[in-house]
Design an enzyme around this catalytic site. Sequence first.
Site, short mmCIF file in Angstrom:
data_model
loop_
_atom_site.label_atom_id
_atom_site.label_comp_id
_atom_site.label_asym_id
_atom_site.label_seq_id
_atom_site.Cartn_x
_atom_site.Cartn_y
_atom_site.Cartn_z
N CYS A 123 -48.19 42.89 -10.28
CA CYS A 123 -49.51 43.48 -10.04
C CYS A 123 -50.15 42.90 -8.78
CB CYS A 123 -50.43 43.19 -11.22
SG CYS A 123 -49.73 43.66 -12.79
N ARG A 139 -44.92 44.39 -3.66
CA ARG A 139 -44.78 43.50 -4.82
C ARG A 139 -44.15 44.24 -6.01
NH1 ARG A 139 -48.69 39.04 -4.75
NH2 ARG A 139 -48.69 39.12 -7.00
N TRP A 165 -48.04 46.58 -12.64
CA TRP A 165 -46.63 46.55 -13.03
C TRP A 165 -46.66 46.35 -14.54
CZ3 TRP A 165 -42.98 43.01 -15.05
CH2 TRP A 165 -41.64 43.32 -14.79
N ASN A 168 -54.44 40.43 -13.00
CA ASN A 168 -53.00 40.12 -12.91
C ASN A 168 -52.70 39.01 -13.91
OD1 ASN A 168 -52.88 41.80 -10.75
ND2 ASN A 168 -52.41 40.22 -9.24
N GLY A 169 -51.53 39.07 -14.55
CA GLY A 169 -51.17 38.01 -15.48
C GLY A 169 -51.03 38.56 -16.88
N GLU A 218 -24.55 36.60 -4.82
CA GLU A 218 -25.69 37.17 -4.09
C GLU A 218 -25.37 38.58 -3.58
OE1 GLU A 218 -28.70 36.64 -3.86
OE2 GLU A 218 -29.37 37.59 -2.02
N LYS A 254 -27.51 41.89 -4.54
CA LYS A 254 -28.10 42.79 -3.54
C LYS A 254 -27.72 44.23 -3.83
CE LYS A 254 -30.65 40.99 -2.16
NZ LYS A 254 -30.82 39.64 -2.53
N GLU A 285 -29.39 45.59 -7.17
CA GLU A 285 -30.84 45.77 -7.25
C GLU A 285 -31.36 46.93 -6.39
OE1 GLU A 285 -33.41 42.49 -6.14
OE2 GLU A 285 -32.00 41.81 -4.63
N HIS A 339 -9.07 35.44 -15.88
CA HIS A 339 -9.58 35.02 -17.20
C HIS A 339 -10.41 36.12 -17.86
CE1 HIS A 339 -8.09 31.02 -16.54
NE2 HIS A 339 -8.72 30.95 -15.39
N LYS A 387 -41.55 42.09 -6.32
CA LYS A 387 -41.19 41.09 -5.32
C LYS A 387 -41.42 39.68 -5.83
CE LYS A 387 -40.04 39.47 -1.31
NZ LYS A 387 -38.58 39.36 -1.11
O1 M6R Z 1 -39.86 34.26 -4.79
P1 M6R Z 1 -38.63 33.70 -5.41
O2 M6R Z 1 -37.62 33.26 -4.40
O3 M6R Z 1 -38.93 32.60 -6.38
O4 M6R Z 1 -38.01 34.89 -6.23
C1 M6R Z 1 -36.93 34.71 -7.09
C2 M6R Z 1 -36.34 36.02 -7.52
O5 M6R Z 1 -37.26 36.77 -8.24
C3 M6R Z 1 -35.88 36.85 -6.30
O6 M6R Z 1 -34.97 36.15 -5.52
C4 M6R Z 1 -35.22 38.16 -6.78
O7 M6R Z 1 -34.04 37.90 -7.45
C5 M6R Z 1 -35.00 39.10 -5.60
N1 M6R Z 1 -35.32 40.44 -5.97
C6 M6R Z 1 -33.60 39.08 -5.10
O8 M6R Z 1 -33.38 39.96 -4.06
#
Ligand code: M6R
Length: 607
Positions: free
Chosen positions: A2, A27, A73, A99-100, A480, A484, A487, A503, A602
Amino acid sequence: MCGIIGYCGPKKTASILIEGLKRLEYRGYDSAGICIAGQGQFRIIKSKGKIKNLQNQLPDGLSGNYGIGHTRWATHGGVTDNNAHPHTDCAGKIAIAHNGIIENFEALKNILTHEGHKFQSETDSEVIAHLIEKYYKGNLEKAVKEAISLIKGTYGLVCMHVDEPGLIVGARNGSPLVMGIGENEMFLASDVTAIIAHTKQVVYIEDKEVVCITQNEFRTTDLNNREIEKEVEQVSWELQEIEKSGFSHFMEKEIFEQPESIKRAIIGRIVPELATAKLGGLNLSTNQLLNVERIKIIAAGTSFHAGLVAAYLLESIARLPCVAELASEVRYRNPIIERNSLYFAVSQSGETADTLYAMRELQRKGAIVLGICNVVGSSIARESNGGVYIHSGPEIAVASTKAFTSQISVFYLLCLLLSRMKDMSLETGSSFLENLQTIPINVGKILESRQKIKQLSKKYCHYKDFLFLGRGINYPVALEGALKLKEISYIHAEGYSAAEIKHGPIALINENTPSIVLVPDDRLREKIISNIKEIKARNGKVIALCVEGDEEIKKIADDTIEVPKVQEIFYPYVMIVPLQLFAYYSALELGRDVDQPRNLAKSVTVE
Ligand code: M6R
């Protein structure tokens, strides 16, 4: 997650709020709303979906000189217009955006309902409006304080009352809130990107603080009404840094910024004549650093993967036992703090709830936790016992890219610093530094070869499942790369150590499951070649990331992406960038919303 914006000033409030909400879009959100106050009444417009839906509903001539806005959100209650913020009390005189998460909202809602309050939404947030209504006796600030004293949970909150024109009250506990001081205008926002177009003068509101803003004044107090003197800080980001600057997407821009962002993480932190690094922000003396016996890294998502690279690096080069753990797991494990352990909380946003709460838990138990953050003044940056900023500049795309390469850059410097204090020779240190300094150029070369990666994305993006395989320091890079791809393209992808496929995961291999295999010219190359052959023997397709001119790999893989040759421990840099591009171009080809992928936020400020 949010986002909040509040404005008091002479400009067209609706435009300021909408512009701020658009800057908060990155965000992640699923609905948005604004409340404009003027002429003794509130006008509330809310809509699920994108901000342009909200814009389409704005009536002509919507005037008013203060107001609040919100991107939601969903956590409690579905994605509906009704559940979007701002919310009001029964009389429609109080408007709030929150927010929260209010953990005790059900109990509070039951009491309030019993007392006759009528709720309009399924959200936890609406209880705040009704609580304020309950305690309001002509003073909004006072009523807000009474209301939040009953709340269990987290909040970044802005609220207004029709009878107190020109006043916005904000409060924070666990969800960020920043105030902006403009010329003859004041702002409140959940992050500076919402207001940077108007002012760079900001005041960060701390937990359990309440702030009252009017057009020309602000006042911050604690919950016991004690005045708090706040420092006015200058935001160093420029407006163009949060704009696309000619790129189609923020993600593309951020991938292409990496030669520069890596330099920024390193610059000013190396001492070439001593072949070491200086990281003043660690706040630790040489003796304290020499006494460190082990390092633990806590993080989430991409930052966790950067931590895994760091763990490999610190153990193999600095010869210090080092582990990276998911912050969300550490927090609830009742972690044991070992003597002479040093902890790092890694977070681009510095607001990730899992990491922040795990850090607090470790600190409560006596650990020293240092932050590796991007966002200056973020919660983790402020609450850690020291740390290092990665200086990537704003990262707006939900998929983290440049933060990863900058986070590992800081760890390469840390590794050099710790190694040079112990066994690493001046010569080895100098060679380490020389190699590190070639990275921006090598990353630049990969960016130049983007056409080939784009073609491969086109060829492969219609497959439904992918395996990403790497070994050693490149194993976290495989994780990673898979993150990527999944997501932003929504293609199912799993990262594994190449050695692990036998395995279990090898059962998935067939002509419909391509594998992206990282093959640096390191000591495990021959073993990875065997893994590729195992995949080929089962009709699996292989896209290999190999070193320029590696003819052997070209013969056995279906396709290759060539990367520049670098020293063994530096391969994560040149391996991750093609994977970021592969994910980006695949998502583009599939018509996905690259910068704001579905369901994601984000900065994940809830657990
Ligand atoms: O702001 P942060 O680095 O703590 O965020 C951690 C994860 O939420 C963030 O890396 C998330 O996995 C991304 N969407 C990855 O691309």
